[in-house]
Design an enzyme around this catalytic site. Sequence first.
Site, mmCIF file in Angstrom:
data_model
loop_
_atom_site.group_PDB
_atom_site.id
_atom_site.type_symbol
_atom_site.label_atom_id
_atom_site.label_comp_id
_atom_site.label_asym_id
_atom_site.label_seq_id
_atom_site.Cartn_x
_atom_site.Cartn_y
_atom_site.Cartn_z
ATOM 1 C CE LYS A 126 -5.164 6.263 -2.816
ATOM 2 N NZ LYS A 126 -4.079 5.589 -2.077
ATOM 3 C CG ASN A 137 -5.039 -1.351 2.439
ATOM 4 O OD1 ASN A 137 -4.322 -1.137 1.460
ATOM 5 N ND2 ASN A 137 -4.700 -0.955 3.661
ATOM 6 C CB CYS A 182 3.165 1.471 1.097
ATOM 7 S SG CYS A 182 1.898 0.490 0.241
ATOM 8 C CB ILE A 189 1.827 2.043 13.540
ATOM 9 C CG1 ILE A 189 0.412 1.607 13.930
ATOM 10 C CG2 ILE A 189 2.754 2.075 14.703
ATOM 11 C CD1 ILE A 189 0.312 0.208 14.527
ATOM 12 N N GLY A 198 -3.684 4.433 14.129
ATOM 13 C CA GLY A 198 -3.832 2.986 14.296
ATOM 14 C C GLY A 198 -5.023 2.626 15.157
HETATM 15 C C1 SIN Z 1 -1.746 1.167 -0.224
HETATM 16 O O1 SIN Z 1 -1.917 2.020 -1.106
HETATM 17 O O2 SIN Z 1 -1.482 -0.011 -0.519
HETATM 18 C C2 SIN Z 1 -1.875 1.535 1.218
HETATM 19 C C3 SIN Z 1 -0.897 2.575 1.600
HETATM 20 C C4 SIN Z 1 -0.129 2.218 2.817
HETATM 21 O O3 SIN Z 1 -0.531 1.359 3.609
HETATM 22 O O4 SIN Z 1 0.927 2.820 3.041
#
Ligand code: SIN
Length: 301
Positions: A45, A69, A131, A190, A242
């Site tokens: 994570k 997300n 991100c 990616i 990806g």
């Molecule tokens: C996120 O925590 O928003 C996702 C992380 C990412 O897409 O780099």
Amino acid sequence: MVDLSVRLGDLELQNPVIPASGTFGFGYEFAEIYDINILGGISIKGTTREPRFGNPTPRIAECTSGLINSIGLQNPGIDKVISEELPKLRACYKNPIIANIGGFSIEEYAETCQKIDGEDQVEIIEVNVSCPNVEKENFAESPELVAEVTKAVKRVTTKPVFIKLSPSVTNIVEIAKACEDAGADGISLINTLLGMRIDLKTKKPVINNIKGGFSGPAILPVALRMVYEVYEAVDIPIMGIGGVSSAEDVIEMMLAGASAVQVGAANLVEPYACKNIIEELPEVMKRYNIDSLKNIIGGAH
Ligand code: SIN
């Protein structure tokens, strides 16, 4: 007998399958449902210097062939990751650990990577400059900025550094080359594509933050194209990410040029996704007359 092992820089992986950061927790959670030592590696994570609560909910939207997300880098902060999460993972897992580091400034990236550098438990640092869900400078969109982050991180660690890039750029080759020239040991690509959904009942965006990162099977062709282009331009290894959800997808990604392959959204739909892929790989390799995965990297060129 087919050979699933691959090399990722100086590291030998027993197979190329790595759960992508943010889709597999800190890894040990999955040890409750299967033996995670079958994995080639784990990208844990994403971690920032300080703890983060993440973005307001709703932050997930389902889509045809994928999901959006907007987590916002929720994590307990690097100190807790080092003192609590990494030891829990190491207690049940012996293969390479990839620490995924997020940040909001060059100093933060460097400070967090310096802390991880002291951890024998970590084999690779994956620097997430891409991100799409937090407000910060667009490190992934500028060759100059991405080079600055790379140099700053390389100054504070002797571990291999992979820079995780965004597909939301005009020229991915230019960005990847800037990373290589600045000393990166590899490229992860990616990250997700920026997208949105609208709820027909409320007539408003589904995601509280309006936009979010789109991932899942629909993005595989985009990822393949970018891995293919970057492979032609750099001499450092690529982790292809990806839309990968099958053994066939892993092989396609490696033919494009990936030395290892991360599986992301598929883990959220099917917690056994990586296990299934690893178990299916030998049969699929035989079907396509592949003896060794090492030999097919970049084979489509
Ligand atoms: C996120 O925590 O928003 C996702 C992380 C990412 O897409 O780099």
